[in-house]
Design an enzyme around this catalytic site. Sequence first.
Site, PDB file in Angstrom:
ATOM      1  CE  LYS A  11     -61.656 -44.454-116.039  1.00  0.00           C
ATOM      2  NZ  LYS A  11     -62.871 -43.596-116.089  1.00  0.00           N
ATOM      3  CE1 TYR A  51     -65.646 -45.868-112.144  1.00  0.00           C
ATOM      4  CE2 TYR A  51     -65.528 -47.849-113.477  1.00  0.00           C
ATOM      5  CZ  TYR A  51     -65.032 -46.595-113.131  1.00  0.00           C
ATOM      6  OH  TYR A  51     -63.941 -46.079-113.776  1.00  0.00           O
ATOM      7  CG  PHE A  59     -73.027 -43.000-116.914  1.00  0.00           C
ATOM      8  CD1 PHE A  59     -72.011 -43.586-116.175  1.00  0.00           C
ATOM      9  CD2 PHE A  59     -73.526 -41.779-116.481  1.00  0.00           C
ATOM     10  CE1 PHE A  59     -71.502 -42.990-115.026  1.00  0.00           C
ATOM     11  CE2 PHE A  59     -73.026 -41.163-115.335  1.00  0.00           C
ATOM     12  CZ  PHE A  59     -72.016 -41.769-114.614  1.00  0.00           C
ATOM     13  NE  ARG A  87     -60.709 -36.132-109.374  1.00  0.00           N
ATOM     14  CZ  ARG A  87     -61.742 -36.844-109.825  1.00  0.00           C
ATOM     15  NH1 ARG A  87     -61.689 -38.179-109.815  1.00  0.00           N
ATOM     16  NH2 ARG A  87     -62.800 -36.270-110.312  1.00  0.00           N
ATOM     17  CB  THR A  93     -65.351 -36.380-115.530  1.00  0.00           C
ATOM     18  OG1 THR A  93     -65.109 -36.282-114.123  1.00  0.00           O
ATOM     19  CG2 THR A  93     -65.920 -37.747-115.869  1.00  0.00           C
ATOM     20  NE  ARG A 104     -60.269 -38.595-116.615  1.00  0.00           N
ATOM     21  CZ  ARG A 104     -60.958 -38.585-115.487  1.00  0.00           C
ATOM     22  NH1 ARG A 104     -61.298 -37.448-114.906  1.00  0.00           N
ATOM     23  NH2 ARG A 104     -61.311 -39.718-114.921  1.00  0.00           N
ATOM     24  CG  ASN A 114     -62.743 -40.687-118.356  1.00  0.00           C
ATOM     25  OD1 ASN A 114     -62.442 -41.863-118.150  1.00  0.00           O
ATOM     26  ND2 ASN A 114     -63.398 -39.950-117.483  1.00  0.00           N
ATOM     27  CG  HIS A 117     -60.338 -44.261-111.218  1.00  0.00           C
ATOM     28  ND1 HIS A 117     -61.623 -43.854-110.980  1.00  0.00           N
ATOM     29  CD2 HIS A 117     -59.766 -44.492-110.003  1.00  0.00           C
ATOM     30  CE1 HIS A 117     -61.828 -43.839-109.664  1.00  0.00           C
ATOM     31  NE2 HIS A 117     -60.721 -44.225-109.054  1.00  0.00           N
ATOM     32  CD  GLU A 128     -61.243 -45.484-105.931  1.00  0.00           C
ATOM     33  OE1 GLU A 128     -62.368 -44.972-106.090  1.00  0.00           O
ATOM     34  OE2 GLU A 128     -60.191 -44.922-106.296  1.00  0.00           O
TER      35      GLU A 128
HETATM   36  P1  GDP Z   1     -64.202 -39.274-112.353  1.00  0.00           P
HETATM   37  O1  GDP Z   1     -64.065 -39.275-110.854  1.00  0.00           O
HETATM   38  O2  GDP Z   1     -63.634 -38.036-112.999  1.00  0.00           O
HETATM   39  O3  GDP Z   1     -63.682 -40.534-113.008  1.00  0.00           O
HETATM   40  O4  GDP Z   1     -65.768 -39.199-112.677  1.00  0.00           O
HETATM   41  P2  GDP Z   1     -67.039 -39.896-112.007  1.00  0.00           P
HETATM   42  O5  GDP Z   1     -66.704 -40.545-110.706  1.00  0.00           O
HETATM   43  O6  GDP Z   1     -68.139 -38.891-112.033  1.00  0.00           O
HETATM   44  O7  GDP Z   1     -67.441 -41.027-113.069  1.00  0.00           O
HETATM   45  C1  GDP Z   1     -66.779 -42.259-113.113  1.00  0.00           C
HETATM   46  C2  GDP Z   1     -66.572 -42.651-114.555  1.00  0.00           C
HETATM   47  O8  GDP Z   1     -67.844 -42.879-115.165  1.00  0.00           O
HETATM   48  C3  GDP Z   1     -65.931 -41.553-115.432  1.00  0.00           C
HETATM   49  O9  GDP Z   1     -64.540 -41.487-115.313  1.00  0.00           O
HETATM   50  C4  GDP Z   1     -66.390 -41.980-116.811  1.00  0.00           C
HETATM   51  O10 GDP Z   1     -65.613 -43.066-117.323  1.00  0.00           O
HETATM   52  C5  GDP Z   1     -67.825 -42.461-116.541  1.00  0.00           C
HETATM   53  N1  GDP Z   1     -68.795 -41.373-116.692  1.00  0.00           N
HETATM   54  C6  GDP Z   1     -68.983 -40.293-115.883  1.00  0.00           C
HETATM   55  N2  GDP Z   1     -69.980 -39.504-116.321  1.00  0.00           N
HETATM   56  C7  GDP Z   1     -70.468 -40.125-117.449  1.00  0.00           C
HETATM   57  C8  GDP Z   1     -71.512 -39.817-118.363  1.00  0.00           C
HETATM   58  O11 GDP Z   1     -72.226 -38.803-118.236  1.00  0.00           O
HETATM   59  N3  GDP Z   1     -71.703 -40.703-119.398  1.00  0.00           N
HETATM   60  C9  GDP Z   1     -70.947 -41.818-119.549  1.00  0.00           C
HETATM   61  N4  GDP Z   1     -71.193 -42.629-120.577  1.00  0.00           N
HETATM   62  N5  GDP Z   1     -69.947 -42.143-118.707  1.00  0.00           N
HETATM   63  C10 GDP Z   1     -69.696 -41.309-117.676  1.00  0.00           C
END
Ligand code: GDP
Length: 139
Positions: A11, A51, A59, A87, A93, A104, A114, A117, A128
Site C-alpha cells: 500500500k 474495496y 472508513f 494472511r 489488520t 504488518r 497497514n 493487502h 483481485e
Molecule cells: P484486511 O483483509 O486485513 O486488509 O482487512 P479488511 O478487509 O477488514 O479491511 C480492508 C482495509 O480497510 C484494511 O486493510 C485497512 O487498510 C482498512 N480498514 C479496515 N478496518 C478499518 C478501520 O476500522 N478504520 C480504518 N480507517 N481503516 C480500516
Amino acid sequence: MKGKITFTMIKPDATGKNLTGKILSKITEAGFTIRALKMTRLSKEQAEGFYAVHKDKPFFADLVKFITSGPVVAAILEKENAVESFRELIGATNPANAAEGTIRKLYASSVQENAIHGSDSDENAQIESNYFFSQLERF
Ligand code: GDP
C-alpha cells in the site's frame, strides 16, 4: 482443496517509505513465488471497486483516499495453501494486534495504513488478480 494463488498489494504508506524491496524479500523468503508484479496507482473508481465490500463502512471514504494517495505494488503469489499462509505472514489488520515478525507488525503504522493487502479467500484471490493483471502479464 485450498488454492495455490493469492493476490497482494503493497500500500501507499509502505511504498512511500521505500519499503517495497524489504517487503518483497519477506514474501519470497517465506516461500512465495512471484507470478505477476506491477507498480501502479489506483484511480478513485478502481479503488472504490476494489474495496466495494466496504462501501457502507464509516472508513470507506478515508480508505479510498489513502489507497489512491500514491503508488501501490500489486502481485500474484504462488505457494501451497496460499491465502491462509499469506494472511499469517502479513498479520492482523490492526498492527497493534499483529503477531511478532509479521509484515504488518514490522511495517504498518495504523489500522488503515497497514502496509499490505492479502486476499481473504481463494475466490477473492482470483477476482483481485483479474482486477490488476491480464493473462499475458502472469508467469
Ligand atoms: P484486511 O483483509 O486485513 O486488509 O482487512 P479488511 O478487509 O477488514 O479491511 C480492508 C482495509 O480497510 C484494511 O486493510 C485497512 O487498510 C482498512 N480498514 C479496515 N478496518 C478499518 C478501520 O476500522 N478504520 C480504518 N480507517 N481503516 C480500516
